[in-house]
Each structure stands twice: as C-alpha cells, then as structure tokens.
Design a protein around this motif. Structure first.
Motif, PDB file in Angstrom:
ATOM      1  N   ASP A  17      66.972  56.454  59.127  1.00 28.97           N
ATOM      2  CA  ASP A  17      68.153  57.567  59.116  1.00 28.97           C
ATOM      3  C   ASP A  17      69.833  56.904  59.017  1.00 28.97           C
ATOM      4  O   ASP A  17      70.258  57.646  58.967  1.00 28.97           O
ATOM      5  CB  ASP A  17      67.768  57.420  60.426  1.00 28.97           C
ATOM      6  N   ARG A  19      71.002  54.742  59.373  1.00 31.81           N
ATOM      7  CA  ARG A  19      71.584  53.908  59.749  1.00 31.81           C
ATOM      8  C   ARG A  19      71.434  52.552  60.082  1.00 31.81           C
ATOM      9  O   ARG A  19      71.704  51.176  60.680  1.00 31.81           O
ATOM     10  CB  ARG A  19      71.878  54.002  61.276  1.00 31.81           C
ATOM     11  N   PHE A  93      58.617  58.645  61.719  1.00 32.04           N
ATOM     12  CA  PHE A  93      60.102  58.923  61.040  1.00 32.04           C
ATOM     13  C   PHE A  93      60.826  59.053  61.428  1.00 32.04           C
ATOM     14  O   PHE A  93      61.232  58.732  62.555  1.00 32.04           O
ATOM     15  CB  PHE A  93      59.717  60.552  60.360  1.00 32.04           C
ATOM     16  N   MET A  94      62.272  57.943  61.494  1.00 29.66           N
ATOM     17  CA  MET A  94      63.476  58.461  61.954  1.00 29.66           C
ATOM     18  C   MET A  94      64.216  59.379  61.378  1.00 29.66           C
ATOM     19  O   MET A  94      64.667  59.751  60.367  1.00 29.66           O
ATOM     20  CB  MET A  94      64.285  57.026  61.736  1.00 29.66           C
ATOM     21  N   PRO A  95      64.469  60.276  62.837  1.00 25.90           N
ATOM     22  CA  PRO A  95      64.934  62.079  62.347  1.00 25.90           C
ATOM     23  C   PRO A  95      66.698  62.234  61.895  1.00 25.90           C
ATOM     24  O   PRO A  95      67.194  60.353  62.098  1.00 25.90           O
ATOM     25  CB  PRO A  95      64.578  62.519  64.292  1.00 25.90           C
ATOM     26  N   LEU A  96      66.495  63.135  61.009  1.00 26.29           N
ATOM     27  CA  LEU A  96      67.731  62.391  60.314  1.00 26.29           C
ATOM     28  C   LEU A  96      67.864  64.467  60.467  1.00 26.29           C
ATOM     29  O   LEU A  96      67.089  64.960  61.389  1.00 26.29           O
ATOM     30  CB  LEU A  96      67.267  62.915  58.644  1.00 26.29           C
ATOM     31  N   LYS A 106      70.356  62.429  68.909  1.00 30.38           N
ATOM     32  CA  LYS A 106      70.846  61.170  67.966  1.00 30.38           C
ATOM     33  C   LYS A 106      70.190  59.835  68.712  1.00 30.38           C
ATOM     34  O   LYS A 106      70.225  58.966  67.459  1.00 30.38           O
ATOM     35  CB  LYS A 106      71.821  61.416  67.607  1.00 30.38           C
ATOM     36  N   ARG A 109      65.955  57.491  67.642  1.00 31.48           N
ATOM     37  CA  ARG A 109      65.637  56.721  66.883  1.00 31.48           C
ATOM     38  C   ARG A 109      64.646  56.252  65.148  1.00 31.48           C
ATOM     39  O   ARG A 109      64.346  56.338  64.637  1.00 31.48           O
ATOM     40  CB  ARG A 109      65.651  54.777  66.876  1.00 31.48           C
ATOM     41  N   LEU A 110      63.107  55.492  66.648  1.00 31.64           N
ATOM     42  CA  LEU A 110      61.488  56.501  65.752  1.00 31.64           C
ATOM     43  C   LEU A 110      60.797  57.191  66.031  1.00 31.64           C
ATOM     44  O   LEU A 110      60.842  56.857  67.537  1.00 31.64           O
ATOM     45  CB  LEU A 110      61.306  55.022  65.763  1.00 31.64           C
ATOM     46  N   THR A 207      63.822  66.152  59.451  1.00 36.13           N
ATOM     47  CA  THR A 207      64.116  65.150  59.082  1.00 36.13           C
ATOM     48  C   THR A 207      63.253  65.551  57.599  1.00 36.13           C
ATOM     49  O   THR A 207      63.898  65.193  56.677  1.00 36.13           O
ATOM     50  CB  THR A 207      63.804  63.756  59.468  1.00 36.13           C
ATOM     51  N   THR A 210      65.242  68.018  55.626  1.00 31.37           N
ATOM     52  CA  THR A 210      66.936  67.484  55.382  1.00 31.37           C
ATOM     53  C   THR A 210      66.912  66.412  54.103  1.00 31.37           C
ATOM     54  O   THR A 210      67.305  66.383  52.626  1.00 31.37           O
ATOM     55  CB  THR A 210      67.494  66.577  56.403  1.00 31.37           C
ATOM     56  N   TRP A 211      65.185  65.874  54.269  1.00 25.66           N
ATOM     57  CA  TRP A 211      65.044  64.840  52.501  1.00 25.66           C
ATOM     58  C   TRP A 211      64.897  65.409  51.710  1.00 25.66           C
ATOM     59  O   TRP A 211      64.860  65.207  50.159  1.00 25.66           O
ATOM     60  CB  TRP A 211      64.012  63.364  52.487  1.00 25.66           C
TER      61      TRP A 211
END
Length: 614
Positions: A17, A19, A93-96, A106, A109-110, A207, A210-211
């Motif tokens: 993500d 981070r 996935f780890m959210p964006l 936010k 995280r997973l 997410t 966004t990618w």
C-alpha cells in the motif's frame, strides 16, 4: 496448528500500500509483513522462520499450494487452489485510494477475500501474528474482533466468519464452510472498526482502479507500442512502484536477510532507501513514462541530505529520511537455516563514492526531461555535490558491493565520479549557469586516471580496482554511462573478459576475487542484465536476445526477481523482490529494443549513456 513450510522465493507474491508490503505464499500464507511501515518490525515473519508468525487461509481438505496470478495491470493478487470438487480463490491486497471513503479506513492494512466455484468447500484460517520478529502476542476476542497486543502495539482481525480463539497457542483459528454463492472476507486493521463486506469490496475495486490508472498514466507518455515482453515490463514497473513511498523514497527491497548464500551469514537488511538503487529505480520508471517518481525522489533526497554536508553524503537513509539504524543480529531467525538475520545495516556509514554519480544522473534526467526546474536551490544542491566530488574522488572507498574490508581505489567508483562531474557540467552549460572551471579540470583528470590505471592490458579489460587483476561486472557500465563508445577496443575487450570469466551463459557473478567474507554467493541478476545491455549496445544483438530469453526462465511465475540466483541456477536467492534486478530488466529490454530499431525517433531510452564525452 500446523506451521507453514518455508517456500522457495519464487513461490511468493507481493502486495503493498506504499507504506508497507506483504509476501503471500502459494500456500495461502502471509509470511512477511512489517507494520506500520516497511522498515518496522515484522508482525508476520514465517519467511525467516516458521515460528515467527503467519496468517494462512486454505481449503481444509488439501495442503497443496495453489497457483498465483496478479490482476491485469494491478498489484491485487489471486491464489487459486484446484480441488476435485471445484476451485477456491484467495484474493489479497493492501488498500489504496481510501481517501474516497471515510478517512478511518486507512487503518485497514491487508484484506483477504475467499470465493469458491463448484461445490461447497470447508476452509480453515490460521491467524498467528508474532510481533517484533517472532515474539508472542496477547490475544483477546470482543465485539466481533480479535485483538493482538504486544507492548504498546495493537492490531485487530475482522472477519465475516466467527473466530475461535486459542490463547494457549497465541493464535486464532477459524473453520468455516463456504458455498459457491458466498464470499468470506478477512481484514487486518490498526484500530477497532466495524466493517461491512460492501465496504471491503469497494476498497478492492478502488485499489485495483488506482493501480491501473497509475500504469495507464505512464503508458500514455510513451510512443512505443506493445512488444513481446510488455507484460514483464509492466510487472517490473508495478514492483518498483510498490517499493516507493508517498514521500518520494524508494526502498531497495521489502525484506531483510534473505541470504546471498544458503546456510551462510551474508544476510542484510535492504528495507531502506539506497541512493544508488533508488536513483536507478527512478530512472527506469522515468523511461516507462512514470516521470514524477524521479522528481519526487530528488525532492526527498534534498530534504534528507540537508542534515549533512555534501562531502558527508550517506549511501542510504530510512524511508523517513533518517539515519539507517545500527546493525544488530537476530540469531533465532534465518531463511532455510541462514543465520543470523540482521536488522539495520552495518554499511550505513561506509564511504561509497559512486553514489554521487548516480544522484547527479537523476538530476540530469529530471531536468533534461522537464520534470524538475533548475532553480537556484537545485543548482546549489548540484554545485555542492560536484564540489564534493572534486575534493573526494582520489580517495579510496568501499565500493558498490559494500565490502567489509579496507577501502580501495575502485574503478566503478571513479567512473561514477566522472559521471557526476560530466553531468554537472552539462546541466550548467545547457541551462545558462556558470560552471566552475575546476569541475571540467577534475572531470578530465578522473577520466585520464581511469584509462591509465583502471585498464589492465594483460587482461585486455578494465578491472575492479586500479592496478588490480580482479574482473568486476561493473566494468560493463563504462559504455552504458557514455564514458567510452561501444566500439572502443577496450570496451569490447572488457565485454569479452566478462563473458569468458564471470559469465555462464546469461548468468553472471559480480567479480572473481575475494571480498573478505565467507561463503560462495550465487549469480547476481543485475549483472546479467548489465551484460545483456552491453551486448546490445556493442552490436552483439543476437547474443543479447539469447541471454535475455535465458533470464526470463529465472523469473518467478509472477514475473518477480530476487537479488541473486543459486549457484546451481535453480532458485531465486537474496532479498525479494529486488528493485535493482527489475531496474536491470527494464534497462536491458530498452537497450535490446533500441538495438533492434523498435524505438520511435522521439522515444529513445532515457538512459544516461546515450552520449559519449570525449
């Protein structure tokens, strides 16, 4: 609760993500995740030792591994288990992009989604975090959440399935049956939240979008169309972006201490921003159309480097721009028995003069392609670096390979000092700045010394050190950096020497001399791509293509690369995935395409070796 086996590195996928990042095994295990940041202590560390924590979701009737694939143009990962009765697909996935939803998301995280096709399937989920690199945590279950606490740190597990908590084993386990029309959701969060599956589905869609949008933005800036290796190039770009942070820093890798030698102690922490690795990473992204990353890196570097004078430039910083922590050993951990694990890095205070050239090349590209204005502050930063090189270039250093032995006069370090001064002079002259005469004088002096002392006539090759006899793959960078033209007899002699003495086909070792450390390392993937780039540039295009095709066979099924390949050529080795290896792939492919005439006139590779200064 059965512990997961340590898989080979090629059996893991990476999600993140920006981070932090998690390695997901083909067995359905989260085997590596550091929180809250990439260089924080691990919460799941089974990658380094099965006892160091994991989070596995799998069909109850089968312990075989699944097949992994990424969503097209994304860092969303599927692991699919084939069963006699159907299939189970685990999506990680780890959210964006949580900014489009409420801000407290936010803290998610997973996220892990489970779906079944065919017949209903019994599933089991084992949740066994071990914070601080394998320490036991305290578990509690309340209000539908499982909480995990170690010291002042706390994490929560939310699930659409009820949990049975076993405090004795410091773990939570869930047994559930999933029908084909049902979906199970799991989420690791940093604060207690009440979640809904619809919200998690929205995070998944956001997410992925966004990618895909980030990737499309880079593609729209390129005139080169599709080519046979486009998917692999896209995957490398997405890996490099995963290692980038919103602040501009780019990590060398998301892991620590995956060994260079199985069973050995060459195990180093790469979760930091090496200026060398990150500037080449930014350059590769630049070539692929993602040009903001290079400018963001330099802005980050400007802030981080202001803490010290240019002559005291550090080789690496934390993602936050702080000093890399002192190295310490965790003797109870080790990938496939390779102990100890190190956190922090003992090379943090080494003098490595090549970093000046790599940073200056990044400034050169960013200004040249309009992503950075050469204002007074930027020119002051460039002038400080160039002035430091003038004062320092004659000194010995530890070199690019960070040898833990006395400094030497490394040819590659001098080459990059020449690059630093050459690019600084060009930046000044092309932008109406006054260029000190000392820069040109010292640039020419560096060049003369490299040609006089860095080339061994008996070996017909440039060598690792001045007056030495050890061959080093870094000598392949001489034509790539524009120091000598690719048809120069010394360049061709060096290429031949590497092919004959360091290479086994496409597989290349870094050097053929001692380095003061125990153990035999494997083949260094970046060096293989340097070889391919040099072959393409020097006109050996057919051989370069042959070697590139050979290297494709060493990529993981997901298209990921580690730092090295085992001496038997069978497995990936070293920190994983490795930014430098993916940079090498992108650049080698660019040189191949250029040699094959695949580039449009206005879309030449954004590499610093396109012009030779005589």
């Amino acid at each position: 609760m059965k512990l997961p086996e340590q898989l080979w590195l090629e059996d893991y996928g990476l999600v993140g993500d920006l981070r932090s990042a998690a390695l997901i095994g083909a067995d359905g295990s989260v085997s590596w995740l550091c929180l809250p940041n990439l260089d924080s202590p691990s919460v799941f560390g089974a990658l380094l030792d099965a006892e160091a924590g994991f989070w596995r979701i799998r069909p109850a009737e089968s312990e075989t591994s699944g097949k992994q694939r990424y969503w097209q143009g994304s860092n969303v990962l599927d692991t699919t288990f084939d069963l006699p009765s159907g299939q189970v697909t685990l999506t990680d996935f780890m959210p964006l992009g949580a900014g489009t939803l409420q801000s407290d998301l936010k803290a998610v995280r997973l996220i892990r989604r489970v779906q079944v096709t065919g017949a209903a399937c019994d599933m089991v989920a084992d949740f066994a975090p071990r914070p601080q690199y394998g320490k036991a945590a305290r578990f509690n279950a309340e209000n539908g959440l499982v909480s995990v606490q170690h010291g002042q740190q706390m994490w929560f597990l939310w699930s659409s399935q009820p949990h049975e908590v076993s405090k004795e084993k410091h773990a939570a386990q869930v047994h559930f049956t999933l029908q084909p029309d049902q979906t199970a959701w799991f989420a690791l969060i940093e604060q207690p939240l009440s979640l809904e599956p619809e919200v998690l589905k929205e995070l998944l869609d956001d997410t992925h979008r966004t990618w895909a949008n980030w990737l499309a933005a880079g593609q729209s800036r390129r005139t080169l169309g599709d080519h046979p290796h486009r998917d692999l190039e896209i995957r490398s770009a997405l890996v490099l972006k995963l290692l980038s942070s919103p602040g501009g820093a780019i990590a060398a890798a998301p892991t620590t201490s995956l060994p260079e030698v199985l069973g050995g102690s060459r195990n180093w922490d790469y979760r930091y921003c090496w200026l060398r690795d990150s500037t080449f990473t930014a350059q590769a992204l630049h070539h692929l159309g993602h040009r903001e990353e290079a400018a963001d890196l330099l802005k980050w570097f400007g802030k981080a480097s202001r803490r010290s004078k240019p002559r005291n430039l550090k080789i690496a910083y934390t993602i936050a721009g702080e000093a890399v922590p002192a190295e310490r050993a965790l003797k109870w951990l080790g990938y496939k028995g390779s102990r100890p694990v190190h956190i922090g890095n003992g090379a943090r205070n080494q003098k490595q003069l090549d970093v000046y050239g790599e940073v200056m090349a990044a400034y050169f590209d960013s200004v040249r392609y309009g992503k950075m204005e050469l204002d007074d502050q930027v020119w002051q930063e460039i002038s400080g670096l160039a002035g430091a090189v003038c004062d320092l270039w004659k000194r010995p250093d530890k070199g690019i390979w960070e040898a833990r032995q006395p400094g030497q006069q490394h040819t590659y370090s001098k080459l990059m000092c020449w690059v630093a001064l050459d690019r600084a002079v060009k930046l000044g002259e092309q932008n109406g700045r006054k260029v000190p005469g000392k820069w040109k004088k010292e640039r020419d002096a560096v060049r003369e010394m490299i040609l006089d002392r860095g080339f061994n006539p008996d070996l017909n090759s440039f060598t690792q050190t001045f007056g030495g006899t050890t061959l080093d793959a870094t000598s392949l960078m001489i034509p790539l950096m524009g120091f000598l033209p690719p048809d120069d007899v010394r360049v061709l002699g060096t290429l031949k020497a590497v092919q004959e003495h360091l290479a086994d086909g496409a597989l290349v070792r870094r050097y053929n001399g001692g380095d003061g450390m125990e153990g035999q390392e494997g083949y260094f993937i970046l060096c293989s791509f340097w070889l391919i780039s040099a072959e393409a540039l020097c006109g050996q295009v057919k051989l370069a293509q042959q070697h590139f095709d050979e290297m494709l066979g060493h990529c993981s099924p997901l298209g990921l690369l580690a730092e090295e390949i085992t001496p038997d050529g069978e497995h990936l080795l070293g920190n994983f995935p490795q930014a430098y290896s993916h940079v090498g792939l992108i650049n080698a492919l660019a040189y191949l395409q250029q040699a094959q005439g695949r580039f449009e006139q206005d879309d030449q590779p954004l590499l610093s070796g396109t012009e030779v200064t005589e």
